[in-house]
Write a protein that holds these residues in place. Structure first.
Motif, mmCIF file in Angstrom:
data_model
loop_
_atom_site.group_PDB
_atom_site.id
_atom_site.type_symbol
_atom_site.label_atom_id
_atom_site.label_comp_id
_atom_site.label_asym_id
_atom_site.label_seq_id
_atom_site.Cartn_x
_atom_site.Cartn_y
_atom_site.Cartn_z
ATOM 1 N N GLN A 100 0.757 -1.194 0.029
ATOM 2 C CA GLN A 100 -0.206 0.177 0.014
ATOM 3 C C GLN A 100 0.910 0.948 0.130
ATOM 4 O O GLN A 100 0.740 2.299 -0.694
ATOM 5 C CB GLN A 100 -1.074 0.026 0.846
ATOM 6 C CG GLN A 100 -1.976 -1.232 1.124
ATOM 7 C CD GLN A 100 -3.476 -0.326 2.369
ATOM 8 O OE1 GLN A 100 -2.663 -0.526 2.523
ATOM 9 N NE2 GLN A 100 -4.131 -2.227 1.355
ATOM 10 N N ILE A 101 1.788 0.715 0.612
ATOM 11 C CA ILE A 101 2.703 2.240 0.868
ATOM 12 C C ILE A 101 3.287 2.870 -0.425
ATOM 13 O O ILE A 101 3.612 4.088 -1.421
ATOM 14 C CB ILE A 101 3.482 2.573 1.977
ATOM 15 C CG1 ILE A 101 3.317 2.844 3.235
ATOM 16 C CG2 ILE A 101 4.870 3.098 1.678
ATOM 17 C CD1 ILE A 101 4.115 2.274 4.388
ATOM 18 N N GLU A 107 2.278 1.743 -3.117
ATOM 19 C CA GLU A 107 1.419 2.385 -4.253
ATOM 20 C C GLU A 107 0.158 3.404 -3.933
ATOM 21 O O GLU A 107 0.045 3.907 -4.336
ATOM 22 C CB GLU A 107 0.093 1.387 -4.464
ATOM 23 C CG GLU A 107 0.120 0.129 -4.785
ATOM 24 C CD GLU A 107 -0.823 -0.787 -4.715
ATOM 25 O OE1 GLU A 107 -1.592 -0.947 -3.578
ATOM 26 O OE2 GLU A 107 -1.055 -2.092 -4.748
ATOM 27 N N GLY A 108 1.694 4.382 -2.724
ATOM 28 C CA GLY A 108 1.070 5.782 -2.618
ATOM 29 C C GLY A 108 -0.279 5.569 -1.051
ATOM 30 O O GLY A 108 -0.523 6.819 -1.379
ATOM 31 N N GLN A 109 -0.529 4.804 -0.602
ATOM 32 C CA GLN A 109 -1.391 4.694 -0.144
ATOM 33 C C GLN A 109 -0.728 4.582 1.321
ATOM 34 O O GLN A 109 -1.769 3.762 1.990
ATOM 35 C CB GLN A 109 -2.455 3.311 0.331
ATOM 36 C CG GLN A 109 -3.136 3.251 -1.318
ATOM 37 C CD GLN A 109 -4.412 1.983 -2.224
ATOM 38 O OE1 GLN A 109 -4.461 1.524 -0.940
ATOM 39 N NE2 GLN A 109 -3.828 1.581 -2.446
ATOM 40 N N VAL A 110 -0.583 5.861 1.830
ATOM 41 C CA VAL A 110 0.513 6.008 3.282
ATOM 42 C C VAL A 110 -0.542 5.944 3.634
ATOM 43 O O VAL A 110 -1.045 7.568 3.783
ATOM 44 C CB VAL A 110 1.379 6.970 3.116
ATOM 45 C CG1 VAL A 110 2.342 6.635 4.419
ATOM 46 C CG2 VAL A 110 2.744 6.294 2.074
#
Length: 137
Positions: free
Chosen positions: A36-37, A39-42
């Protein structure tokens, strides 16, 4: 008194979502978090990352403590929400960053909102027993 959703409360809920999703997909929660990180979903709150990484790092000890104090309940028999809330709660008890009462209260509030009618007393009882045991150590 109504439960106020603090930033840490939201971080715990997000960590629960991650742990639950990873388990449902048969993935490591650490791997799902990393994915997720990447993929920019921090997660908005770094506490979410700290919880997930802590639960993954200490998984063996956490699960052993839950198993020891969850009388007549195996980890696999527990509802997935309860199992993962207990993991977060035990990690917080081990981490020592918040008072044990806060860790227990937060975990109980999560299962009150998301799980069965029996879950709050079950989670509260298991975490209270773990906290008492850790205090003796």
């Amino acid at each position: 008194m109504a439960h106020v959703a603090t930033a840490r409360t939201k971080a715990r809920k997000r960590a629960l979502d991650l742990l639950f999703a990873a388990e449902a997909r048969g993935l490591s929660a650490g791997d799902l978090l990393d994915q997720q990180i990447a993929e920019g979903q921090v997660p908005n709150n770094p506490f979410t990352v700290k919880i997930v990484r802590g639960v993954v790092t200490d998984a063996e000890r956490i699960d052993a403590l839950i198993t020891a104090f969850a009388k007549d309940w195996s980890l696999t028999r527990m509802p997935a929400v309860d199992r993962n809330v207990l993991r977060i709660g035990v990690w917080e008890l081990l981490d020592g960053d918040v008072a044990s009462e806060v860790a227990i209260s937060e975990a109980t509030a999560l299962v009150t909102e998301l799980s069965t009618d029996d879950s709050p007393s079950f989670v509260n009882g298991v975490l209270a027993a773990v906290a008492k045991d850790l205090a003796r150590a």
